[in-house]
Each structure stands twice: as C-alpha cells, then as structure tokens.
Design a protein around this motif. Structure first.
Motif, PDB file in Angstrom:
ATOM      1  N   LEU A  43      -9.555  11.288 -12.895  1.00  0.00           N
ATOM      2  CA  LEU A  43      -9.323  10.673 -11.587  1.00  0.00           C
ATOM      3  C   LEU A  43      -9.422   9.159 -11.684  1.00  0.00           C
ATOM      4  O   LEU A  43      -8.560   8.431 -11.173  1.00  0.00           O
ATOM      5  CB  LEU A  43     -10.327  11.213 -10.565  1.00  0.00           C
ATOM      6  N   ASN A  44     -10.453   8.687 -12.359  1.00  0.00           N
ATOM      7  CA  ASN A  44     -10.634   7.243 -12.513  1.00  0.00           C
ATOM      8  C   ASN A  44      -9.468   6.632 -13.288  1.00  0.00           C
ATOM      9  O   ASN A  44      -8.982   5.550 -12.939  1.00  0.00           O
ATOM     10  CB  ASN A  44     -11.961   6.950 -13.215  1.00  0.00           C
ATOM     11  N   SER A  45      -8.995   7.303 -14.303  1.00  0.00           N
ATOM     12  CA  SER A  45      -7.846   6.800 -15.078  1.00  0.00           C
ATOM     13  C   SER A  45      -6.592   6.715 -14.213  1.00  0.00           C
ATOM     14  O   SER A  45      -5.812   5.754 -14.325  1.00  0.00           O
ATOM     15  CB  SER A  45      -7.576   7.694 -16.281  1.00  0.00           C
ATOM     16  N   ALA A  46      -6.391   7.696 -13.348  1.00  0.00           N
ATOM     17  CA  ALA A  46      -5.231   7.671 -12.446  1.00  0.00           C
ATOM     18  C   ALA A  46      -5.324   6.487 -11.486  1.00  0.00           C
ATOM     19  O   ALA A  46      -4.344   5.769 -11.264  1.00  0.00           O
ATOM     20  CB  ALA A  46      -5.143   8.981 -11.664  1.00  0.00           C
ATOM     21  N   ILE A  47      -6.496   6.260 -10.933  1.00  0.00           N
ATOM     22  CA  ILE A  47      -6.677   5.139  -9.995  1.00  0.00           C
ATOM     23  C   ILE A  47      -6.514   3.811 -10.718  1.00  0.00           C
ATOM     24  O   ILE A  47      -5.800   2.918 -10.244  1.00  0.00           O
ATOM     25  CB  ILE A  47      -8.051   5.239  -9.296  1.00  0.00           C
ATOM     26  N   GLN A  48      -7.173   3.670 -11.870  1.00  0.00           N
ATOM     27  CA  GLN A  48      -7.083   2.417 -12.618  1.00  0.00           C
ATOM     28  C   GLN A  48      -5.657   2.149 -13.106  1.00  0.00           C
ATOM     29  O   GLN A  48      -5.196   1.006 -13.085  1.00  0.00           O
ATOM     30  CB  GLN A  48      -8.061   2.422 -13.802  1.00  0.00           C
ATOM     31  N   GLY A  49      -4.971   3.187 -13.521  1.00  0.00           N
ATOM     32  CA  GLY A  49      -3.579   3.020 -13.943  1.00  0.00           C
ATOM     33  C   GLY A  49      -2.700   2.551 -12.799  1.00  0.00           C
ATOM     34  O   GLY A  49      -1.824   1.697 -12.980  1.00  0.00           O
ATOM     35  N   THR A  50      -2.926   3.101 -11.621  1.00  0.00           N
ATOM     36  CA  THR A  50      -2.164   2.676 -10.447  1.00  0.00           C
ATOM     37  C   THR A  50      -2.471   1.225 -10.100  1.00  0.00           C
ATOM     38  O   THR A  50      -1.568   0.442  -9.776  1.00  0.00           O
ATOM     39  CB  THR A  50      -2.475   3.591  -9.247  1.00  0.00           C
ATOM     40  N   ILE A  51      -3.721   0.861 -10.184  1.00  0.00           N
ATOM     41  CA  ILE A  51      -4.101  -0.533  -9.918  1.00  0.00           C
ATOM     42  C   ILE A  51      -3.401  -1.458 -10.900  1.00  0.00           C
ATOM     43  O   ILE A  51      -2.830  -2.484 -10.504  1.00  0.00           O
ATOM     44  CB  ILE A  51      -5.634  -0.704  -9.985  1.00  0.00           C
ATOM     45  N   GLU A  52      -3.424  -1.112 -12.177  1.00  0.00           N
ATOM     46  CA  GLU A  52      -2.776  -1.950 -13.191  1.00  0.00           C
ATOM     47  C   GLU A  52      -1.278  -2.069 -12.944  1.00  0.00           C
ATOM     48  O   GLU A  52      -0.680  -3.132 -13.151  1.00  0.00           O
ATOM     49  CB  GLU A  52      -3.033  -1.391 -14.597  1.00  0.00           C
TER      50      GLU A  52
ATOM     51  N   TRP B 132       0.807  -1.222   0.000  1.00  0.00           N
ATOM     52  CA  TRP B 132       0.000   0.000   0.000  1.00  0.00           C
ATOM     53  C   TRP B 132       0.840   1.272   0.000  1.00  0.00           C
ATOM     54  O   TRP B 132       0.404   2.297  -0.514  1.00  0.00           O
ATOM     55  CB  TRP B 132      -0.998  -0.012   1.159  1.00  0.00           C
ATOM     56  N   GLU B 133       2.042   1.220   0.540  1.00  0.00           N
ATOM     57  CA  GLU B 133       2.915   2.407   0.469  1.00  0.00           C
ATOM     58  C   GLU B 133       3.331   2.657  -0.972  1.00  0.00           C
ATOM     59  O   GLU B 133       3.319   3.799  -1.446  1.00  0.00           O
ATOM     60  CB  GLU B 133       4.128   2.227   1.375  1.00  0.00           C
ATOM     61  N   GLU B 134       3.680   1.597  -1.687  1.00  0.00           N
ATOM     62  CA  GLU B 134       4.037   1.730  -3.097  1.00  0.00           C
ATOM     63  C   GLU B 134       2.828   2.205  -3.905  1.00  0.00           C
ATOM     64  O   GLU B 134       2.947   3.049  -4.795  1.00  0.00           O
ATOM     65  CB  GLU B 134       4.541   0.387  -3.641  1.00  0.00           C
ATOM     66  N   PHE B 135       1.654   1.681  -3.572  1.00  0.00           N
ATOM     67  CA  PHE B 135       0.423   2.091  -4.247  1.00  0.00           C
ATOM     68  C   PHE B 135       0.184   3.587  -4.051  1.00  0.00           C
ATOM     69  O   PHE B 135      -0.105   4.311  -4.999  1.00  0.00           O
ATOM     70  CB  PHE B 135      -0.764   1.277  -3.713  1.00  0.00           C
ATOM     71  N   GLN B 136       0.321   4.035  -2.807  1.00  0.00           N
ATOM     72  CA  GLN B 136       0.087   5.452  -2.499  1.00  0.00           C
ATOM     73  C   GLN B 136       1.100   6.344  -3.210  1.00  0.00           C
ATOM     74  O   GLN B 136       0.740   7.397  -3.753  1.00  0.00           O
ATOM     75  CB  GLN B 136       0.150   5.678  -0.992  1.00  0.00           C
TER      76      GLN B 136
END
Length: 131
Positions: free
Chosen positions: A110-119, A77-81
């Motif tokens: 915003l959604n693209s940023a979150i989804q990109g991070t998830i990927e 989660w630190e890397e995710f953040q």
C-alpha cells in the motif's frame, strides 16, 4: 558572568539610584564566543526602570541542508486519484490477515502504491535557500 561588573541594570524610580539587580550568565562553553555584553541606555522603553542588556555572541550557524520535497498544493487531485486507483488495482484483494507478516507485506504494498503515485503525479516544490 557575561555582563562586566559595575554596569547598572536598574534605575530606581523613586530615588534615581543606579543599581545592578539583573545578571547575565553564560555557559562556560559559550564564554569564548562572547563579543559584547552591555547595558544600552538609549533603548530604555517607557515606564520601566530596568535597562535593556544586549549580548552578542559569535556563533557559526550552518545553513540547513536543502531537501527536495513535493508541492501538494499544486496537485491535480483527479489525476492523482486516477493514478492511485490503477496502482491499487494491481494489489491483491483485501483479505483477513493471518499474522504480522501478512500485515507488513500489505502495508508495504500500500505504501509503495501511494509513494509511487506521489512520485509520478505530485510536482516538486521550488526550494528557496535558507541562510
């Protein structure tokens, strides 16, 4: 009716008479899939007067499609953040929305940023086939 006639479904406790008070109905679309419908006296539970009825249908059940999904339990989660912070820093600064189009553009970014991070960060789950 799925249960053939003259098959008792109850044994009266007081008299010991066998009667048929329970019925098994089947939709006309399923009647062709009926293998057996019968009373099973060997499975009578204690303290009951009704006989269990077993109904067996031949119905094809397709396997569910396998979908790849992310395993959020194994995320650093630190890397995710950190990654999400970099993605969000590239977005325009927060501002007052003048119309619905501005809101849609901001939500999409915003959604693209979150989804990109998830990927990028969240590992894929090991899928166990379901049969």
């Amino acid at each position: 009716m799925a249960l053939p006639k003259d098959i008792p479904t109850l044994c009266a406790k007081n008299t010991g008479n066998h009667t048929r008070v329970d019925q098994v109905f089947l939709d006309e679309n399923l009647i062709h899939d009926l293998i057996v419908c019968s009373m099973i006296p060997s499975f009578i539970p204690p303290n009951t007067d009704h006989y269990p009825i077993m109904t067996t249908l031949m119905i094809d059940t397709p396997c569910s499609a396998q979908h790849n999904r992310h395993n959020f339990k194994d995320v650093d989660w630190e890397e995710f953040q950190d990654c999400l912070s970099i993605q969000l820093a590239e977005l325009p600064a927060p501002h007052e929305m003048s119309d619905i189009n501005d809101l849609q553009v901001s939500l999409t970014a915003l959604n693209s940023a979150i989804q990109g991070t998830i990927e990028d960060i969240v590992p894929m789950a090991n899928i166990v086939p379901q049969f």
